[in-house]
Design a protein around this motif. Structure first.
Motif, mmCIF file in Angstrom:
data_model
loop_
_atom_site.group_PDB
_atom_site.id
_atom_site.type_symbol
_atom_site.label_atom_id
_atom_site.label_comp_id
_atom_site.label_asym_id
_atom_site.label_seq_id
_atom_site.Cartn_x
_atom_site.Cartn_y
_atom_site.Cartn_z
ATOM 1 N N LYS A 73 -1.708 21.253 35.925
ATOM 2 C CA LYS A 73 -2.565 20.067 35.776
ATOM 3 C C LYS A 73 -4.002 20.474 35.475
ATOM 4 O O LYS A 73 -4.681 19.841 34.665
ATOM 5 N N PHE A 74 -4.461 21.533 36.124
ATOM 6 C CA PHE A 74 -5.806 22.015 35.849
ATOM 7 C C PHE A 74 -5.915 22.497 34.401
ATOM 8 O O PHE A 74 -6.891 22.213 33.709
ATOM 9 N N PHE A 77 -6.111 19.575 32.157
ATOM 10 C CA PHE A 77 -7.440 18.977 32.198
ATOM 11 C C PHE A 77 -8.430 19.770 31.343
ATOM 12 O O PHE A 77 -9.232 19.198 30.595
ATOM 13 N N GLN A 80 -7.651 19.156 27.781
ATOM 14 C CA GLN A 80 -8.085 17.819 27.382
ATOM 15 C C GLN A 80 -9.556 17.832 26.980
ATOM 16 O O GLN A 80 -9.922 17.241 25.963
ATOM 17 N N SER A 81 -10.366 18.521 27.748
ATOM 18 C CA SER A 81 -11.790 18.574 27.381
ATOM 19 C C SER A 81 -11.987 19.337 26.069
ATOM 20 O O SER A 81 -12.822 18.963 25.250
ATOM 21 N N SER A 106 -9.831 9.400 24.367
ATOM 22 C CA SER A 106 -9.543 10.117 25.606
ATOM 23 C C SER A 106 -8.044 10.148 25.900
ATOM 24 O O SER A 106 -7.505 11.179 26.322
ATOM 25 N N GLU A 110 -5.717 13.441 26.114
ATOM 26 C CA GLU A 110 -4.922 13.699 27.312
ATOM 27 C C GLU A 110 -3.452 13.936 26.962
ATOM 28 O O GLU A 110 -2.817 14.845 27.487
ATOM 29 N N ASN A 114 -1.503 17.416 27.616
ATOM 30 C CA ASN A 114 -0.311 17.476 28.465
ATOM 31 C C ASN A 114 0.851 18.127 27.734
ATOM 32 O O ASN A 114 1.586 18.929 28.303
#
Length: 190
Positions: A73-74, A77, A80-81, A106, A110, A114
């Motif tokens: 998940k990190f 994230f 995603q950025s 966004s 995301e 993912n």
């Protein structure tokens, strides 16, 4: 008015020249085609089964070595950025304008992040897990060393090498120094 396409000139000449030879050649081509189609079907079934088996083995191997979900998940994230920063410029035609456009951008970033993370990512999750394992291993080794120092205040000099004894003393002094530094910092903050 109806359109009548012209007939195949070569086919008409072949039929007129020798109709029996033409039919025999057509039958031979059909037989070759059906054999080829049957062979391709068998090959595709076999290769599909082999691909399925390889995919299931890869999934089971991946599941065994898959990093912790928190690390994944990190990584998602972080990705995603990265992906969102690539969507700069004139993209109002794609995502829309204003807050809604930013929201859609966004969400797209995301979703892409993912999928990238599920596909193995760029290695951040694996790196964090390896670093965590190293820290745990070092903490366990340090705890074992502390336990041996606490239980053996008077080490048996005859049985231990002098380098090991010096190492243990240094570790004990460093540990005491760190404790005193932590105490000083906690009194400064408190």
């Amino acid at each position: 008015m109806a359109i009548n396409p012209p007939s195949d000139l070569v086919l008409d000449v072949a039929m007129a020249a020798d109709p029996d030879a033409m039919r025999a050649a057509a039958d031979k081509l059909r037989a070759m085609t059906s054999d080829r189609v049957a062979a391709q079907m068998q090959l595709s079934r076999d290769s599909f089964a082999a691909l399925q088996q390889a995919a299931s083995e890869a999934r089971s191997a991946k599941a065994a070595e898959a990093p912790n979900k928190a690390y994944k998940k990190f990584e998602a994230f972080m990705l995603q950025s990265f992906v969102e920063s690539m969507f700069t410029g004139e993209n109002q035609a794609v995502f829309g304008e204003g807050i809604a456009g930013d929201y859609w951008k966004s969400m797209m970033a995301e979703a892409i992040a993912n999928k990238m993370s599920d596909g193995g990512g760029i290695g951040i999750a694996r790196m964090l897990e390896a670093q965590s394992a190293r820290k745990a291993k070092n903490a366990a080794a340090e705890a074992a060393t502390e336990n041996s120092i606490k239980t053996d205040d008077q080490p048996n000099f005859k049985q231990q090498d002098s380098n090991v004894i010096l190492y243990q003393i240094e570790r004990q002094l460093i540990h005491r120094q760190l404790k005193s530094t932590d105490d000083v910092e906690s009194t400064r903050q408190g």
